[in-house]
Design an enzyme around this catalytic site. Structure first.
Site: not given
Length: 501
Positions: A80, A155, A179
């Site tokens: 990420k 996210s 997330s």
């Protein structure tokens, strides 16, 4: 080579020298080249760098290095965009960091390197991890591999989409209010949010420091356990890191669920839950009962206050954490006539609308005259929410809930209504407030269109081994982990068209 191969499959073939690490990386690079122009899960990947890492892994394998010594040797893992990787861009899907490159590795990256993993690239996300759909990325949204018109969640939407589409066998994400688990549910993969402090946050760009946790996403429970085994553990560089020893998660998987007590929180099955999700989750509960678990109803009475509590605490901490992005030391700089104007112009141009919204709200609840009324009161309610969970875990070994109230929604559907977007995390954010662990895994598909449904398991602090054990027993007795999205089943234009139809 097949997109259905798990990390375990790749490891066994690498050990027998049936494939090389270069073959493995090449397979996934080819899929990224074919699929990612549609999905847009990756923000950055360097084929040359990845292949160089693969060649180093092949030399290590040829030299006698075993997977007992380096348990992920030759396995690609994607990251990420809020995790620091030395020499690579670190943008958090925001324009305010400009062309900043990290001067050091996050602890989880060091651990992956030590385990022999190959860092494949950086994945899209909501800006600074603030969002539930990956639509807040400054570089455009990621699309769900089950339906290219729908969100992959957020996210960590890029992480979930890349794993589900088999652009990588596993990825790291971060979870501040769901997330990891919400995107895993939307995309049909496994995602685990560890206990607060189980995984070091050193090198994770902070959103809300008392809520953030790094965790793995993968196609199967066993692969998820394997990644957690690598990244968990104490780190003296993180003051919140727990000193507790890390159990052998893989050895716990085969113990089954017989004799375990599972709780169904009545507050998680209230009005607003999609009927198809309720049906799939209750079918999963019946399956766990058939496997030998005992199921009983429990109550978490302060659940109705969780959403408001979360958005007071998370935005307050975000306001403080994001104050460091000022245009002076690194990243974007928009000059002004004085420092105040420089700050205003830089932050105005660099931050997106959702980040600005949360900074404003967080600054308000921390301001003089409002701190006690909002932030302090939210912290008191947080204590009550944690107490609810700890009391429930005196009666049961784990909780079983839906991961999300709805399946993946369409891109653009909730952008203009922040409250509706925030409600996407209604079943996941209490876990972060309480500091406990949570896991999402596939438990079914909706009818027309077919979209994944996520089952959430919640465990006590440091209860990851129990969650993985329950998840593995369920996974192995059902077919859902074997069902790939249309995009992942092939790399043809026809497959892409099927996903977007």
């Amino acid at each position: 080579m097949s997109p259905e191969w798990t990390i375990e499959d790749w490891l066994s073939r690498l050990a027998r020298r049936e494939v090389s690490a270069r073959d493995t990386v090449g397979f996934y690079l080819d899929r990224i080249r074919r699929l990612d122009p549609q999905l847009r899960a990756f923000l950055e990947y360097d084929p040359g760098d990845a292949l160089n890492q693969a060649d180093a892994a092949d030399r290590a394998l040829a030299g006698g290095t075993t997977h007992q010594k380096k348990p992920l040797l030759g396995i690609p893992v994607a990251i990420k965009d809020n995790l620091a990787v030395r020499g690579h861009p670190l943008r958090c899907a925001s324009r305010i960091l400009g062309d900043f490159r990290s001067p050091y590795d996050a602890t989880v990256i060091e651990k992956l390197r030590q385990a022999g993993a190959i860092l494949l690239g950086r994945l899209n996300m909501d800006e600074f991890a603030m969002g539930s759909s990956t639509e807040n990325s400054a570089f455009g949204p990621t699309r769900n591999p089950w339906d290219l018109q729908r969100t992959p969640g957020g996210s960590s939407g890029g992480s979930a989409a890349a794993v589900a589409a088999r652009e990588c066998p596993a990825a790291l994400g971060s979870d501040t209010g769901g997330s990891i688990r919400q995107p895993a549910a939307f995309c049909g993969c496994v995602g685990l949010k560890p206990t607060y402090g189980r995984v070091s946050r050193y090198g994770l760009v902070a959103f809300a420091s008392s809520l953030d946790q790094i965790g793995p996403l993968a196609g199967t429970v066993r692969d998820t356990a394997r990644l957690l085994q690598i990244i968990a553990g104490h780190d003296p560089r993180d003051a919140t890191s727990l000193p507790d020893a890390v159990p052998d998660y893989l050895s716990e998987l085969d113990k089954g669920v017989r004799g375990l007590r599972l709780g169904l929180p009545r507050e998680y099955f209230a009005e607003g839950l999609d009927p198809q999700i309720r049906e799939a989750v209750m079918a999963a509960v019946r399956q766990l009962t058939n496997l030998g678990a005992e199921v009983l109803e429990v109550s978490l009475p302060h659940t109705p206050y969780a959403l408001a509590t979360y958005y007071v605490i998370a935005t307050a901490e975000a306001s403080t954490n994001l104050a460091r992005f000022d245009g002076i030391r690194y990243g974007l700089r928009v000059d002004g006539q004085d420092p105040l104007e420089l700050y205003e112009r830089t932050r105005g141009a660099g931050f997106g609308s959702e980040v600005k919204r949360r900074i404003i709200l967080g600054t308000f609840v921390l301001s003089s005259g409002y701190y006690d009324a909002y932030y302090l009161r939210a912290q008191k309610v947080r204590t009550l929410i944690r107490r609810d969970f700890l009391e429930a875990f005196q009666k049961v070994d784990a909780l079983v809930t839906p991961a999300t109230p709805t399946p993946a929604f369409r891109l653009g559907e909730k952008v203009s209504d922040p409250l509706q977007m925030y409600l996407s995390d209604i079943f996941t954010l209490s876990c972060n407030l309480a500091g406990i662990c949570g896991l999402s895994l596939p438990c079914g598909l909706t009818r027309e269109p077919q979209l994944p449904i996520g089952l959430q398991l919640l465990g006590p602090p440091l209860g990851e081994a129990t969650l993985l054990r329950i998840a593995y027993a369920y996974e192995q007795s059902t077919p859902w982990h074997k069902v790939l999205p249309p995009v992942a089943r092939g790399t043809s234009e026809a497959a892409l068209a099927a996903a977007s139809s």
